[in-house]
Scaffold this motif. Structure first.
Motif, PDB file in Angstrom:
ATOM      1  N   LEU A  26       0.824  -1.211   0.000  1.00  0.00           N
ATOM      2  CA  LEU A  26       0.000   0.000   0.000  1.00  0.00           C
ATOM      3  C   LEU A  26       0.853   1.254   0.000  1.00  0.00           C
ATOM      4  N   ARG A  27       1.927   1.227   0.737  1.00  0.00           N
ATOM      5  CA  ARG A  27       2.834   2.377   0.765  1.00  0.00           C
ATOM      6  C   ARG A  27       3.487   2.562  -0.610  1.00  0.00           C
ATOM      7  N   ALA A  28       3.749   1.473  -1.310  1.00  0.00           N
ATOM      8  CA  ALA A  28       4.387   1.541  -2.627  1.00  0.00           C
ATOM      9  C   ALA A  28       3.416   1.944  -3.733  1.00  0.00           C
ATOM     10  N   CYS A  29       2.121   1.925  -3.445  1.00  0.00           N
ATOM     11  CA  CYS A  29       1.111   2.272  -4.448  1.00  0.00           C
ATOM     12  C   CYS A  29       1.331   3.705  -4.927  1.00  0.00           C
ATOM     13  N   GLN A  30       1.447   3.862  -6.215  1.00  0.00           N
ATOM     14  CA  GLN A  30       1.690   5.176  -6.808  1.00  0.00           C
ATOM     15  C   GLN A  30       0.404   5.919  -7.160  1.00  0.00           C
ATOM     16  N   GLY A  31      -0.708   5.211  -7.077  1.00  0.00           N
ATOM     17  CA  GLY A  31      -1.976   5.832  -7.460  1.00  0.00           C
ATOM     18  C   GLY A  31      -2.984   5.747  -6.337  1.00  0.00           C
ATOM     19  N   THR A  32      -4.173   5.273  -6.672  1.00  0.00           N
ATOM     20  CA  THR A  32      -5.292   5.179  -5.744  1.00  0.00           C
ATOM     21  C   THR A  32      -5.436   3.752  -5.243  1.00  0.00           C
ATOM     22  N   VAL A  33      -5.759   3.613  -3.962  1.00  0.00           N
ATOM     23  CA  VAL A  33      -6.109   2.307  -3.403  1.00  0.00           C
ATOM     24  C   VAL A  33      -7.632   2.237  -3.382  1.00  0.00           C
ATOM     25  N   TYR A  34      -8.180   1.330  -4.175  1.00  0.00           N
ATOM     26  CA  TYR A  34      -9.619   1.070  -4.190  1.00  0.00           C
ATOM     27  C   TYR A  34      -9.889  -0.016  -3.151  1.00  0.00           C
ATOM     28  N   VAL A  35     -10.936   0.159  -2.342  1.00  0.00           N
ATOM     29  CA  VAL A  35     -11.259  -0.816  -1.307  1.00  0.00           C
ATOM     30  C   VAL A  35     -12.694  -1.274  -1.520  1.00  0.00           C
ATOM     31  N   LEU A  36     -12.911  -2.591  -1.386  1.00  0.00           N
ATOM     32  CA  LEU A  36     -14.190  -3.193  -1.744  1.00  0.00           C
ATOM     33  C   LEU A  36     -14.581  -4.267  -0.743  1.00  0.00           C
ATOM     34  N   GLY A  37     -15.839  -4.271  -0.344  1.00  0.00           N
ATOM     35  CA  GLY A  37     -16.397  -5.328   0.495  1.00  0.00           C
ATOM     36  C   GLY A  37     -17.900  -5.354   0.343  1.00  0.00           C
ATOM     37  N   ASN A  38     -18.542  -6.313   0.985  1.00  0.00           N
ATOM     38  CA  ASN A  38     -19.996  -6.453   0.995  1.00  0.00           C
ATOM     39  C   ASN A  38     -20.454  -6.680   2.429  1.00  0.00           C
ATOM     40  N   GLY A  39     -21.588  -6.131   2.796  1.00  0.00           N
ATOM     41  CA  GLY A  39     -22.160  -6.376   4.118  1.00  0.00           C
ATOM     42  C   GLY A  39     -21.235  -5.941   5.239  1.00  0.00           C
ATOM     43  N   GLY A  40     -21.012  -6.827   6.205  1.00  0.00           N
ATOM     44  CA  GLY A  40     -20.105  -6.526   7.307  1.00  0.00           C
ATOM     45  C   GLY A  40     -18.698  -6.259   6.815  1.00  0.00           C
ATOM     46  N   SER A  41     -18.300  -6.934   5.763  1.00  0.00           N
ATOM     47  CA  SER A  41     -16.976  -6.700   5.186  1.00  0.00           C
ATOM     48  C   SER A  41     -16.896  -5.316   4.550  1.00  0.00           C
ATOM     49  N   GLN A  42     -18.021  -4.796   4.065  1.00  0.00           N
ATOM     50  CA  GLN A  42     -18.037  -3.435   3.539  1.00  0.00           C
ATOM     51  C   GLN A  42     -17.844  -2.428   4.662  1.00  0.00           C
ATOM     52  N   ALA A  43     -18.434  -2.708   5.818  1.00  0.00           N
ATOM     53  CA  ALA A  43     -18.225  -1.829   6.970  1.00  0.00           C
ATOM     54  C   ALA A  43     -16.735  -1.797   7.313  1.00  0.00           C
ATOM     55  N   ASN A  44     -16.091  -2.959   7.283  1.00  0.00           N
ATOM     56  CA  ASN A  44     -14.648  -3.016   7.519  1.00  0.00           C
ATOM     57  C   ASN A  44     -13.879  -2.301   6.413  1.00  0.00           C
ATOM     58  N   ALA A  45     -14.316  -2.460   5.179  1.00  0.00           N
ATOM     59  CA  ALA A  45     -13.643  -1.798   4.055  1.00  0.00           C
ATOM     60  C   ALA A  45     -13.711  -0.284   4.209  1.00  0.00           C
ATOM     61  N   SER A  46     -14.867   0.225   4.571  1.00  0.00           N
ATOM     62  CA  SER A  46     -15.031   1.653   4.771  1.00  0.00           C
ATOM     63  C   SER A  46     -14.142   2.150   5.911  1.00  0.00           C
ATOM     64  N   LEU A  52      -6.488   4.509   5.842  1.00  0.00           N
ATOM     65  CA  LEU A  52      -5.586   4.808   4.724  1.00  0.00           C
ATOM     66  C   LEU A  52      -5.463   6.314   4.527  1.00  0.00           C
ATOM     67  N   LEU A  53      -6.592   6.999   4.521  1.00  0.00           N
ATOM     68  CA  LEU A  53      -6.571   8.450   4.343  1.00  0.00           C
ATOM     69  C   LEU A  53      -5.819   9.137   5.478  1.00  0.00           C
ATOM     70  N   GLU A  54      -6.033   8.681   6.709  1.00  0.00           N
ATOM     71  CA  GLU A  54      -5.325   9.251   7.858  1.00  0.00           C
ATOM     72  C   GLU A  54      -3.816   9.084   7.743  1.00  0.00           C
ATOM     73  N   CYS A  55      -3.399   8.031   7.066  1.00  0.00           N
ATOM     74  CA  CYS A  55      -1.961   7.742   6.921  1.00  0.00           C
ATOM     75  C   CYS A  55      -1.389   8.317   5.623  1.00  0.00           C
ATOM     76  N   GLY A  56      -2.176   9.135   4.932  1.00  0.00           N
ATOM     77  CA  GLY A  56      -1.677   9.798   3.732  1.00  0.00           C
ATOM     78  C   GLY A  56      -1.731   8.968   2.463  1.00  0.00           C
ATOM     79  N   VAL A  57      -2.511   7.899   2.478  1.00  0.00           N
ATOM     80  CA  VAL A  57      -2.661   7.049   1.294  1.00  0.00           C
ATOM     81  C   VAL A  57      -3.950   7.456   0.582  1.00  0.00           C
ATOM     82  N   ARG A  58      -3.856   7.740  -0.702  1.00  0.00           N
ATOM     83  CA  ARG A  58      -5.042   8.075  -1.495  1.00  0.00           C
ATOM     84  C   ARG A  58      -5.915   6.820  -1.600  1.00  0.00           C
ATOM     85  N   ALA A  59      -7.165   6.903  -1.150  1.00  0.00           N
ATOM     86  CA  ALA A  59      -8.022   5.725  -1.106  1.00  0.00           C
ATOM     87  C   ALA A  59      -9.441   6.074  -1.528  1.00  0.00           C
TER      88      ALA A  59
END
Length: 175
Positions: A26-46, A52-59
């Motif tokens: 994730l730190r090496a990512c040069q662009g955007t980190v897309y995050v995906l989940g469904n249901g409870g996993s979507q809550a975790n994804a969000s 990620l945003l708090e750590c300066g990663v574009r997400a």
């Protein structure tokens, strides 16, 4: 076995070296980190997107964009909606991180396939042995448990560890 015992067993299956690998990817990512989940996993994804945003990663929280998501699902299908966003905006150098209890949700699998076709790094927080998503991830934390609650709670712990690692890499310390 009670819920606590099942959760503890699941947490013991968390391979922290995989979380460390994900943090580096994730730190090496040069662009955007897309995050995906469904249901409870979507809550975790969000929740992960926030860290990620708090750590300066574009997400970007794919399923959190409800107007776009429902329009895409209406025009293409729910199964193809997440992959469609990658078709429109994904670029080599981006990353897709999926959070999935089973690893078999069609929208998750289709998005991973599209990401790989577009040379987007693929990462996963997976349960149930990883399902179909396991073989599509460049790096994955895979839990053996086949119970959604303990898997989702273990993924939540992994997200907090990931956030700590990323912020240390970025800021030289915790959040």
């Amino acid at each position: 076995m009670g819920y606590i015992e099942t959760l503890v067993k699941c947490l013991r299956g968390v391979d922290t070296s995989r979380i460390d690998e994900m943090a580096h990817a994730l730190r090496a990512c040069q662009g955007t980190v897309y995050v995906l989940g469904n249901g409870g996993s979507q809550a975790n994804a969000s929740h992960l997107v926030l860290h990620l945003l708090e750590c300066g990663v574009r997400a970007r929280d794919i399923m959190g964009e409800t107007a776009w998501l429902t329009a895409s699902a209406n025009d293409h299908s729910y199964e193809a909606s997440a992959a469609r966003l990658l078709v429109l905006t994904g670029r080599p150098g981006d990353a897709l991180l999926v959070v999935s209890g089973s690893g078999n949700s069609p929208n998750v699998v289709f998005a991973l396939e599209e990401a790989r076709a577009r040379e987007i790094t693929t990462l996963g927080l997976l349960g149930f042995g990883g399902g179909a998503a396991r073989g599509l991830c460049d790096c994955a934390l895979v839990l053996a448990s086949k119970e959604y609650g303990p898997v989702e709670d273990s993924h939540s712990a992994a997200i907090h560890i990931l956030g700590e690692l990323l912020c240390r890499q970025t800021k030289g310390g915790g959040k």
